[in-house]
Motif scaffolding. Structure first.
Motif, PDB file in Angstrom:
ATOM      1  N   ALA A  82     -22.875 -50.668  29.783  1.00 12.21           N
ATOM      2  CA  ALA A  82     -21.548 -50.145  29.344  1.00 12.21           C
ATOM      3  C   ALA A  82     -20.546 -51.349  29.742  1.00 12.21           C
ATOM      4  CB  ALA A  82     -21.411 -49.240  30.580  1.00 12.21           C
ATOM      5  N   LYS A  83     -19.474 -51.256  28.885  1.00 12.04           N
ATOM      6  CA  LYS A  83     -18.207 -51.983  29.048  1.00 12.04           C
ATOM      7  C   LYS A  83     -17.002 -51.264  29.730  1.00 12.04           C
ATOM      8  CE  LYS A  83     -19.537 -54.811  25.088  1.00 12.04           C
ATOM      9  NZ  LYS A  83     -19.182 -55.282  23.839  1.00 12.04           N
ATOM     10  N   GLY A  84     -16.271 -52.058  30.416  1.00  4.62           N
ATOM     11  CA  GLY A  84     -14.889 -51.341  30.801  1.00  4.62           C
ATOM     12  C   GLY A  84     -15.210 -50.615  31.992  1.00  4.62           C
ATOM     13  N   LEU A  85     -14.450 -49.371  32.436  1.00  5.05           N
ATOM     14  CA  LEU A  85     -14.701 -48.646  33.623  1.00  5.05           C
ATOM     15  C   LEU A  85     -15.496 -47.655  33.664  1.00  5.05           C
ATOM     16  CD1 LEU A  85     -13.344 -48.455  36.748  1.00  5.05           C
ATOM     17  CD2 LEU A  85     -11.969 -46.609  35.830  1.00  5.05           C
ATOM     18  N   VAL A  86     -16.878 -47.748  34.311  1.00  5.09           N
ATOM     19  CA  VAL A  86     -17.798 -46.763  34.250  1.00  5.09           C
ATOM     20  C   VAL A  86     -17.520 -45.483  35.173  1.00  5.09           C
ATOM     21  CG1 VAL A  86     -20.416 -46.550  34.393  1.00  5.09           C
ATOM     22  CG2 VAL A  86     -19.534 -48.632  33.559  1.00  5.09           C
ATOM     23  N   PRO A  87     -17.227 -44.425  34.713  1.00  2.00           N
ATOM     24  CA  PRO A  87     -16.887 -43.178  35.515  1.00  2.00           C
ATOM     25  C   PRO A  87     -18.143 -42.625  36.474  1.00  2.00           C
ATOM     26  CG  PRO A  87     -17.363 -42.483  33.229  1.00  2.00           C
ATOM     27  CD  PRO A  87     -17.348 -43.899  33.513  1.00  2.00           C
ATOM     28  N   GLU A  88     -17.894 -42.069  37.585  1.00  2.00           N
ATOM     29  CA  GLU A  88     -18.810 -41.420  38.409  1.00  2.00           C
ATOM     30  C   GLU A  88     -19.145 -40.020  37.683  1.00  2.00           C
ATOM     31  OE1 GLU A  88     -18.228 -42.730  43.162  1.00  2.00           O
ATOM     32  OE2 GLU A  88     -16.663 -42.223  41.959  1.00  2.00           O
ATOM     33  N   GLU A  89     -19.862 -39.987  36.604  1.00  2.00           N
ATOM     34  CA  GLU A  89     -20.083 -38.537  35.947  1.00  2.00           C
ATOM     35  C   GLU A  89     -21.531 -38.485  35.666  1.00  2.00           C
ATOM     36  OE1 GLU A  89     -18.027 -39.264  32.314  1.00  2.00           O
ATOM     37  OE2 GLU A  89     -15.902 -38.773  33.187  1.00  2.00           O
ATOM     38  N   PRO A  90     -22.300 -37.413  35.943  1.00  2.00           N
ATOM     39  CA  PRO A  90     -23.386 -37.000  35.930  1.00  2.00           C
ATOM     40  C   PRO A  90     -23.866 -36.997  34.489  1.00  2.00           C
ATOM     41  CG  PRO A  90     -22.368 -34.961  36.114  1.00  2.00           C
ATOM     42  CD  PRO A  90     -21.249 -36.002  36.415  1.00  2.00           C
ATOM     43  N   PHE A  91     -25.176 -37.345  33.768  1.00  2.00           N
ATOM     44  CA  PHE A  91     -25.674 -37.243  32.620  1.00  2.00           C
ATOM     45  C   PHE A  91     -25.856 -35.714  32.456  1.00  2.00           C
ATOM     46  CE2 PHE A  91     -26.596 -41.675  32.934  1.00  2.00           C
ATOM     47  CZ  PHE A  91     -26.633 -42.275  31.963  1.00  2.00           C
ATOM     48  N   HIS A  92     -25.579 -35.227  30.950  1.00  2.00           N
ATOM     49  CA  HIS A  92     -25.848 -33.963  30.421  1.00  2.00           C
ATOM     50  C   HIS A  92     -27.135 -34.109  29.716  1.00  2.00           C
ATOM     51  CE1 HIS A  92     -22.181 -32.224  31.597  1.00  2.00           C
ATOM     52  NE2 HIS A  92     -21.371 -33.404  30.991  1.00  2.00           N
ATOM     53  N   MET A  93     -27.980 -33.109  29.456  1.00  6.57           N
ATOM     54  CA  MET A  93     -29.194 -33.164  28.798  1.00  6.57           C
ATOM     55  C   MET A  93     -29.028 -33.892  27.509  1.00  6.57           C
ATOM     56  SD  MET A  93     -32.640 -32.917  29.884  1.00  6.57           S
ATOM     57  CE  MET A  93     -32.514 -31.642  30.987  1.00  6.57           C
ATOM     58  N   GLY A  94     -30.072 -35.063  27.158  1.00  2.41           N
ATOM     59  CA  GLY A  94     -29.943 -35.476  25.831  1.00  2.41           C
ATOM     60  C   GLY A  94     -28.837 -36.521  25.830  1.00  2.41           C
ATOM     61  N   GLN A  95     -28.023 -36.650  26.772  1.00  2.00           N
ATOM     62  CA  GLN A  95     -26.878 -37.674  26.770  1.00  2.00           C
ATOM     63  C   GLN A  95     -27.337 -39.222  26.596  1.00  2.00           C
ATOM     64  OE1 GLN A  95     -23.676 -37.307  29.639  1.00  2.00           O
ATOM     65  NE2 GLN A  95     -22.932 -39.512  29.112  1.00  2.00           N
ATOM     66  N   THR A  96     -27.012 -40.040  25.609  1.00  2.00           N
ATOM     67  CA  THR A  96     -27.686 -41.429  25.674  1.00  2.00           C
ATOM     68  C   THR A  96     -26.213 -42.374  25.615  1.00  2.00           C
ATOM     69  OG1 THR A  96     -27.296 -41.590  23.375  1.00  2.00           O
ATOM     70  CG2 THR A  96     -29.533 -40.790  24.427  1.00  2.00           C
ATOM     71  N   PRO A  97     -26.575 -43.693  26.085  1.00  2.00           N
ATOM     72  CA  PRO A  97     -25.363 -44.693  26.195  1.00  2.00           C
ATOM     73  C   PRO A  97     -24.644 -44.786  24.764  1.00  2.00           C
ATOM     74  CG  PRO A  97     -27.065 -45.397  27.467  1.00  2.00           C
ATOM     75  CD  PRO A  97     -27.619 -44.047  26.882  1.00  2.00           C
ATOM     76  N   ASN A  98     -25.741 -45.001  23.792  1.00  2.00           N
ATOM     77  CA  ASN A  98     -25.324 -45.431  22.269  1.00  2.00           C
ATOM     78  C   ASN A  98     -25.062 -44.050  21.585  1.00  2.00           C
ATOM     79  OD1 ASN A  98     -27.707 -44.092  21.477  1.00  2.00           O
ATOM     80  ND2 ASN A  98     -28.779 -45.751  20.828  1.00  2.00           N
ATOM     81  N   ARG A  99     -25.024 -42.991  21.972  1.00  2.00           N
ATOM     82  CA  ARG A  99     -24.532 -41.581  21.470  1.00  2.00           C
ATOM     83  C   ARG A  99     -24.920 -41.682  19.903  1.00  2.00           C
ATOM     84  NH1 ARG A  99     -21.114 -39.467  25.204  1.00  2.00           N
ATOM     85  NH2 ARG A  99     -20.362 -40.877  26.682  1.00  2.00           N
ATOM     86  N   SER A 100     -25.998 -42.293  19.472  1.00  2.00           N
ATOM     87  CA  SER A 100     -26.220 -42.315  18.222  1.00  2.00           C
ATOM     88  C   SER A 100     -27.875 -41.671  17.993  1.00  2.00           C
ATOM     89  CB  SER A 100     -26.242 -43.632  17.702  1.00  2.00           C
ATOM     90  OG  SER A 100     -27.185 -44.679  18.317  1.00  2.00           O
ATOM     91  N   SER A 101     -28.400 -41.433  19.078  1.00  2.00           N
ATOM     92  CA  SER A 101     -29.779 -40.739  18.877  1.00  2.00           C
ATOM     93  C   SER A 101     -29.939 -39.516  19.612  1.00  2.00           C
ATOM     94  CB  SER A 101     -30.777 -41.683  19.379  1.00  2.00           C
ATOM     95  OG  SER A 101     -30.516 -41.947  20.783  1.00  2.00           O
ATOM     96  N   THR A 102     -30.818 -38.699  19.378  1.00  2.00           N
ATOM     97  CA  THR A 102     -31.328 -37.415  20.144  1.00  2.00           C
ATOM     98  C   THR A 102     -32.146 -37.723  21.124  1.00  2.00           C
ATOM     99  OG1 THR A 102     -30.379 -36.150  18.058  1.00  2.00           O
ATOM    100  CG2 THR A 102     -31.526 -35.004  19.730  1.00  2.00           C
ATOM    101  N   LEU A 103     -31.974 -37.424  22.391  1.00  2.00           N
ATOM    102  CA  LEU A 103     -32.933 -37.699  23.197  1.00  2.00           C
ATOM    103  C   LEU A 103     -33.563 -36.278  23.653  1.00  2.00           C
ATOM    104  CD1 LEU A 103     -34.575 -39.300  25.443  1.00  2.00           C
ATOM    105  CD2 LEU A 103     -32.418 -39.066  26.922  1.00  2.00           C
ATOM    106  N   ASP A 104     -34.762 -36.084  23.604  1.00  2.00           N
ATOM    107  CA  ASP A 104     -35.567 -35.135  24.124  1.00  2.00           C
ATOM    108  C   ASP A 104     -36.795 -35.332  25.084  1.00  2.00           C
ATOM    109  OD1 ASP A 104     -37.490 -33.016  24.405  1.00  2.00           O
ATOM    110  OD2 ASP A 104     -36.647 -31.913  22.403  1.00  2.00           O
ATOM    111  N   ILE A 105     -36.598 -35.188  26.276  1.00  2.00           N
ATOM    112  CA  ILE A 105     -37.533 -35.590  27.269  1.00  2.00           C
ATOM    113  C   ILE A 105     -38.834 -35.094  27.022  1.00  2.00           C
ATOM    114  CG2 ILE A 105     -38.164 -35.669  29.691  1.00  2.00           C
ATOM    115  CD1 ILE A 105     -35.056 -35.324  30.439  1.00  2.00           C
ATOM    116  N   ASN A 106     -39.017 -33.938  26.428  1.00  2.00           N
ATOM    117  CA  ASN A 106     -40.369 -33.557  26.104  1.00  2.00           C
ATOM    118  C   ASN A 106     -41.180 -34.259  25.082  1.00  2.00           C
ATOM    119  OD1 ASN A 106     -40.687 -31.463  28.128  1.00  2.00           O
ATOM    120  ND2 ASN A 106     -39.217 -30.132  26.663  1.00  2.00           N
ATOM    121  N   VAL A 107     -40.238 -34.692  24.067  1.00  2.00           N
ATOM    122  CA  VAL A 107     -40.705 -35.677  22.969  1.00  2.00           C
ATOM    123  C   VAL A 107     -41.144 -36.905  23.662  1.00  2.00           C
ATOM    124  CG1 VAL A 107     -39.835 -36.999  21.073  1.00  2.00           C
ATOM    125  CG2 VAL A 107     -39.348 -34.751  21.167  1.00  2.00           C
ATOM    126  N   GLU A 108     -40.318 -37.393  24.577  1.00  4.70           N
ATOM    127  CA  GLU A 108     -40.828 -38.725  25.079  1.00  4.70           C
ATOM    128  C   GLU A 108     -42.122 -38.573  25.982  1.00  4.70           C
ATOM    129  OE1 GLU A 108     -39.123 -41.596  24.594  1.00  4.70           O
ATOM    130  OE2 GLU A 108     -37.534 -40.439  23.420  1.00  4.70           O
TER     131      GLU A 108
END
Length: 494
Positions: free
Chosen positions: A169-195
């Protein structure tokens, strides 16, 4: 908000700690035993086949460490009986359902007794096998959560994560939780079951090929890097830790949850004594290489902020966070804390290099020939991976090509030289790729939640004076020069 006494809060509590042989877990156990011996019970989950092995690991890998010398001195000849009464080693495995507990009676008793769970178990290698990292860091979080849901007196689940789940990450990184499937690049769909399915398919493929352990390890490490990079994380460690957070945040139900995200964890600042550490942690790789005279050039920038925090400050913040959660009026919320220094008291690569130069000039390491190791005055920091790779080719590859053409040495000598140079090149490139994201990191971790916690602690009186976790109280020059590097040399480099 006013916090009640830590001493009163911990009195009579029963706490389960997973990953009890880990660096931070040991520090947590030591602090609890030192400041409140009147806890009811500490259940320490250790990976073991049976209770005998678990108990042996407790004594060999936890209690026998120098870390516990203050508590041992407090109790003297009664230390053994004190530990027998207050601490129980539990054989289990966080990668399994019910945390791998085979003793049904013990499991039922733990469900009845436990007030707090501190989930500290983790696979922390940046290049860990994907299957192992997933089973411990991701599924382990789910198993800890499900275990918490079965505890009738459950008050708080504290999950020890890492600030670097944010990726690069760049800049100020907030103290926020991850939502299911959220990724840093926001360009892919993450599914834990697929992994998980990808891991199972790859393992089945390796079994069908009768692949050896070395091949399987290489393949699974590579798969972890590929999948992490695809979704925007630099390595399997932070990728699987992020997925663990997603599961906790989205499936916690009514379980009060704290997520603690420390940055780079260094040796102890003050408690139980300065400089205690285990293992080489991120930037310390470069401190050790520098002290051994092996660091001349590296990827990095002098002005890169090393977001680091002493280990005892991490523990103090965790205990105060538990206390705050107990007395909070919003227990249904997820309380998330960045525990670092970049926003309040930044420390740069240049600062670290200056301190390391001072220390190793006055206290050089001794090489295998009994002579002091000579260190370089300044490291050449290269600000991009592509530039570093070009340098490495000039340093290692081109001389080999020239030797092959013009050298009069025998083929055997050339082969030995070639193999040694290739090994050095591969090792250096591996280390550089692993740590590059942190040596070029451009983020600053917001810690407003942690600051609110510090403010509440400061208003609460003298009882909380022993729970310092304010990074502004760190004199980096004094701490690194007189505590951290000496501790690193004593406990790690030896």
């Amino acid at each position: 908000m006013e916090l009640a006494s830590v001493h009163d809060f911990l009195k009579g509590k029963t706490i389960l700690v997973t990953g009890a042989t880990g660096f931070l877990a040991k520090l947590f156990v030591e602090k609890i035993l030192r400041v409140q011996p009147n806890i009811k019970k500490l259940y320490l989950l250790l990976r073991a086949e049976n209770p005998h092995i678990a108990t042996q690991r407790l004594h060999d890998e936890v209690l026998a460490k120098d870390l516990f010398k203050v508590v041992r001195e407090m109790w003297g000849a009664d230390f053994g009986s004190f530990i027998s009464e207050k601490v129980l080693a539990v054989a289990g495995d966080v990668s399994l359902e019910n945390l791998g507990l085979k003793d049904l009676n013990l499991r039922e008793k733990m469900w009845e007794d436990i007030d707090i769970i501190v989930h500290a178990a983790a696979a922390t290698k940046f290049d860990e096998r994907f299957d192992i990292a997933m089973s411990i860091n991701t599924m382990g979080a789910l198993h800890a959560l499900n275990f918490a849901k079965n505890c009738s007196k459950m008050q708080i689940l504290l999950h020890l994560s890492t600030a670097y789940v944010c990726g690069e990450a760049k800049g100020l990184v907030p103290e926020e939780p991850f939502h299911m499937g959220q990724t840093p690049n926001r360009s892919s769909t993450l599914d834990i079951n697929v992994e998980k399915l990808l891991i199972e398919e790859k393992m089945e493929e390796l079994r069908a090929q009768n692949a050896g352990e070395q091949t399987a390890t290489s393949v699974m490490k590579n798969l972890g890097i590929i999948r992490a990079n695809l979704h925007g994380w630099p390595n399997a460690y932070v990728f699987t830790k992020a997925m663990g957070e997603m599961i906790l945040f989205n499936m916690k139900g009514d379980v009060p949850l704290i997520i603690a995200r420390p940055t780079t964890v260094l040796s102890t600042h003050s408690e139980p004594f300065p400089g205690w550490i285990e293992g080489v942690r991120t930037v310390d790789v470069f401190v050790v290489l520098y002290g051994k005279g092996k660091l001349r050039r590296s990827v990095g920038r002098r002005n890169t902020i090393i977001d680091a925090i002493p280990a005892d400050m991490v523990i103090n913040s965790m205990i105060i966070a538990l206390l705050e959660a107990q007395y909070s009026k919003s227990l249904s919320k997820t309380l998330l804390y960045h525990i670092g220094s970049s926003l309040r008291n930044p420390f740069t690569i240049s600062d670290l290099e200056d301190v390391a130069y001072q220390y190793f000039t006055k206290n050089p390491l001794i090489n295998k020939n009994g002579k002091p190791v000579a260190i370089s005055n300044k490291v050449t920091w290269i600000s991009s991976m592509s530039s570093f790779e070009r340098y490495m080719k000039i340093r290692y590859v081109l001389p080999l090509m020239g030797l092959n053409v013009v050298s009069k040495v025998c083929c055997h000598c050339y082969d030995d030289f070639h193999m040694e140079s290739q090994r050095k090149l591969q090792t250096l490139m591996k280390i550089t790729r692993l740590y590059k994201p942190y040596l070029l990191f451009e983020g600053t971790f917001d810690d407003k939640n942690a600051e609110i916690l510090r403010m509440a602690k400061n208003k609460a009186g003298d009882d909380l004076g022993r729970f310092n976790f304010d990074p502004r109280n760190i004199d980096w020059m004094d701490y690194v020069l007189n505590a951290h590097i000496p501790g690193l040399v004593k406990y790690v480099v030896k």
